[in-house]
Design an enzyme around this catalytic site. Structure first.
Site, mmCIF file in Angstrom:
data_model
loop_
_atom_site.group_PDB
_atom_site.id
_atom_site.type_symbol
_atom_site.label_atom_id
_atom_site.label_comp_id
_atom_site.label_asym_id
_atom_site.label_seq_id
_atom_site.Cartn_x
_atom_site.Cartn_y
_atom_site.Cartn_z
ATOM 1 N N TRP A 53 39.124 46.141 37.248
ATOM 2 C CA TRP A 53 39.313 44.705 36.971
ATOM 3 C C TRP A 53 38.033 44.034 36.526
ATOM 4 O O TRP A 53 38.039 43.191 35.624
ATOM 5 C CB TRP A 53 39.957 44.004 38.158
ATOM 6 C CG TRP A 53 41.382 44.445 38.339
ATOM 7 C CD1 TRP A 53 41.896 45.146 39.390
ATOM 8 C CD2 TRP A 53 42.469 44.259 37.420
ATOM 9 N NE1 TRP A 53 43.229 45.408 39.176
ATOM 10 C CE2 TRP A 53 43.610 44.870 37.981
ATOM 11 C CE3 TRP A 53 42.591 43.653 36.174
ATOM 12 C CZ2 TRP A 53 44.850 44.886 37.341
ATOM 13 C CZ3 TRP A 53 43.826 43.658 35.535
ATOM 14 C CH2 TRP A 53 44.936 44.277 36.119
ATOM 15 N N ASP A 105 36.870 36.631 40.707
ATOM 16 C CA ASP A 105 38.271 37.037 40.613
ATOM 17 C C ASP A 105 38.671 37.504 42.013
ATOM 18 O O ASP A 105 38.236 38.555 42.470
ATOM 19 C CB ASP A 105 38.401 38.176 39.595
ATOM 20 C CG ASP A 105 39.824 38.739 39.531
ATOM 21 O OD1 ASP A 105 40.714 38.229 40.242
ATOM 22 O OD2 ASP A 105 40.029 39.703 38.759
ATOM 23 N N LYS A 156 49.885 38.612 44.287
ATOM 24 C CA LYS A 156 49.478 39.493 45.386
ATOM 25 C C LYS A 156 49.534 38.771 46.735
ATOM 26 O O LYS A 156 50.332 39.121 47.577
ATOM 27 C CB LYS A 156 48.094 40.082 45.112
ATOM 28 C CG LYS A 156 48.195 41.248 44.141
ATOM 29 C CD LYS A 156 47.238 41.205 42.995
ATOM 30 C CE LYS A 156 47.597 42.234 41.931
ATOM 31 N NZ LYS A 156 46.767 42.115 40.740
HETATM 32 C C1 LIG Z 1 46.298 42.102 39.546
HETATM 33 C C2 LIG Z 1 44.914 41.751 39.211
HETATM 34 C C3 LIG Z 1 44.569 41.128 38.004
HETATM 35 C C4 LIG Z 1 45.572 40.881 36.900
HETATM 36 O O1 LIG Z 1 46.429 39.852 37.208
HETATM 37 P P1 LIG Z 1 47.520 39.372 36.119
HETATM 38 O O2 LIG Z 1 48.102 38.171 36.792
HETATM 39 O O3 LIG Z 1 48.478 40.490 35.929
HETATM 40 O O4 LIG Z 1 46.815 39.048 34.866
HETATM 41 C C5 LIG Z 1 43.247 40.784 37.798
HETATM 42 N N1 LIG Z 1 42.310 41.032 38.723
HETATM 43 C C6 LIG Z 1 42.597 41.643 39.890
HETATM 44 C C7 LIG Z 1 41.513 41.882 40.889
HETATM 45 C C8 LIG Z 1 43.903 42.021 40.167
HETATM 46 O O5 LIG Z 1 44.194 42.622 41.335
#
Ligand SMILES: *Cc1c(COP(=O)(O)O)cnc(C)c1O
Length: 358
Positions: free
Chosen positions: A102, A171, A195
């Site tokens: 990521w 993030d 999540k």
């Molecule tokens: C799932 C995830 C993403 C991507 O999220 P989307 O909503 O599918 O764009 C980005 N960063 C991390 C750490 C993730 O776990």
């Protein structure tokens, strides 16, 4: 009704209480005679949902007035692009930590926009990990510094979040509100909602107003943080139902308590790691000091055994254990809403599986 133990990495398990509330309110939300999906986003009924969603986040994170809570379509992935579009102008440089899949995705998007400096690269390290104390070489005067608090695929997590001179952006898609943290250390945190917060397709963004104000003015309206702040995330039709689900999950989390969920998360993860460490059959993927409380990754002696493990687990109601296609192995995602009894079930299954196949 039979709910499985859902170890999916995302979209992922949601609190039963939040799902039940959504079910009960599906046909007639709060006496309005319609569902949340069918009502005007400019009406009073929806406005109360929007306000509570924001307020719950404010309460859970202890936000002061200098931070804004906004909801942006496009998931965490659009944030990978919006951040550099807003803050990485010409002649500037942004610091990025490449800590895994990521982190690398965020870097790839930023490089399309401007100059990126990799302050630490532990993406390819096996066992997987986060940077160690003092490892990051931050750039003086950087436009911002970007980290990924939890690498969902590798199962490595920052245990002590860094402090930086440049505005820090994180993030937090896969560990947001799984533990207390000090928002004051951050100019912005964001998370795809699927999540720990609700449904896919939306990102929660918490951003300091003075940082948002430094964003580029020469962008399409929908790509500027200032638009979302000025229009209270209602410039266009927002993802109303996603915001409603976030309101439900955060209402549940407020009742549970952030300290309590953190304690429960640590206990759940510790049980699984203890099962891994107690056996030579299972091998943890991440360096111990960086083991994620949200995504527990491990390997079996062979890929064949890993496939058998997932197939056998499914037969007893344990699903979503297959590691990400890019790395293989096993991944048990145990977000806030994942019940402790499901972890006990997996631990028992692991012992059983080792007896049969080890
Ligand atoms: C799932 C995830 C993403 C991507 O999220 P989307 O909503 O599918 O764009 C980005 N960063 C991390 C750490 C993730 O776990």
């Amino acid at each position: 009704m039979a709910r499985i133990y859902n170890f999916s990495a995302g979209p992922a398990v949601l609190p039963v209480e939040a799902l039940e509330a959504a079910r009960d309110e599906m046909l007639d939300y709060n006496g309005s005679g319609m569902s949340v999906m069918e009502m005007s986003h400019r009406g009073k009924v929806y406005a109360a949902i929007h306000e509570e969603a924001k307020q719950n986040i404010r309460d859970l994170m202890g936000l002061t007035d200098d931070y804004e809570v906004i909801f942006v379509q496009g998931g965490a992935s659009l944030q990978f692009a919006m951040i550099p579009m807003n803050f990485l102008g010409e002649g500037k440089v942004a610091d990025y930590v490449d800590s895994g899949n990521w982190g690398a995705q965020a870097i790839k998007q930023a490089r399309l926009i401007g100059q990126v400096n990799i302050v630490a690269d532990c993406n390819k390290d096996i066992p997987t990990r986060m940077p160690r104390e003092g490892e990051c070489k931050w750039t003086p005067g950087a436009a911002y510094a970007h980290i990924t608090s939890n690498e969902t695929i590798s199962g490595a997590q920052w245990k002590t979040l860094p402090k930086t001179e440049a505005p820090l952006v994180a993030d937090m898609s896969s560990d947001i509100l799984s533990r207390p943290f000090d928002i004051k250390d951050f100019a912005m945190v964001y998370a795809g909602a699927q999540k720990n917060l609700g449904t896919a397709g939306m990102a929660l963004v918490v951003i300091r107003k003075d940082f948002a104000e430094t964003g580029s003015k020469a962008l399409p309206t929908m790509l500027k943080y200032s638009t979302f702040i000025e229009k209270d995330s209602l410039y266009n039709t927002p993802p109303c139902f996603s915001i409603y689900m976030l309101m439900q999950t955060t209402r549940w989390l407020k009742k549970f308590g952030l300290e309590n969920i953190y304690k429960q998360n640590v206990e759940k993860a510790a049980k699984l790691y203890a099962a891994i460490d107690a056996s030579a059959f299972y091998r943890g993927t991440a360096v111990k000091e960086f083991r994620s409380d949200m995504n527990v990754t491990f390997r079996l002696p062979t890929e064949e055994l890993e496939a058998t493990f997932c197939a056998e687990a499914k037969k007893v109601g344990l699903e979503g254990l297959k590691g990400h296609r890019s790395v293989g192995g096993i991944r048990a995602s145990i977000y806030n809403a994942f019940p402790p009894a499901g972890v006990d079930a997996l631990v028992a299954f692991m012992a059983d599986f080792e007896r049969k196949f080890g």
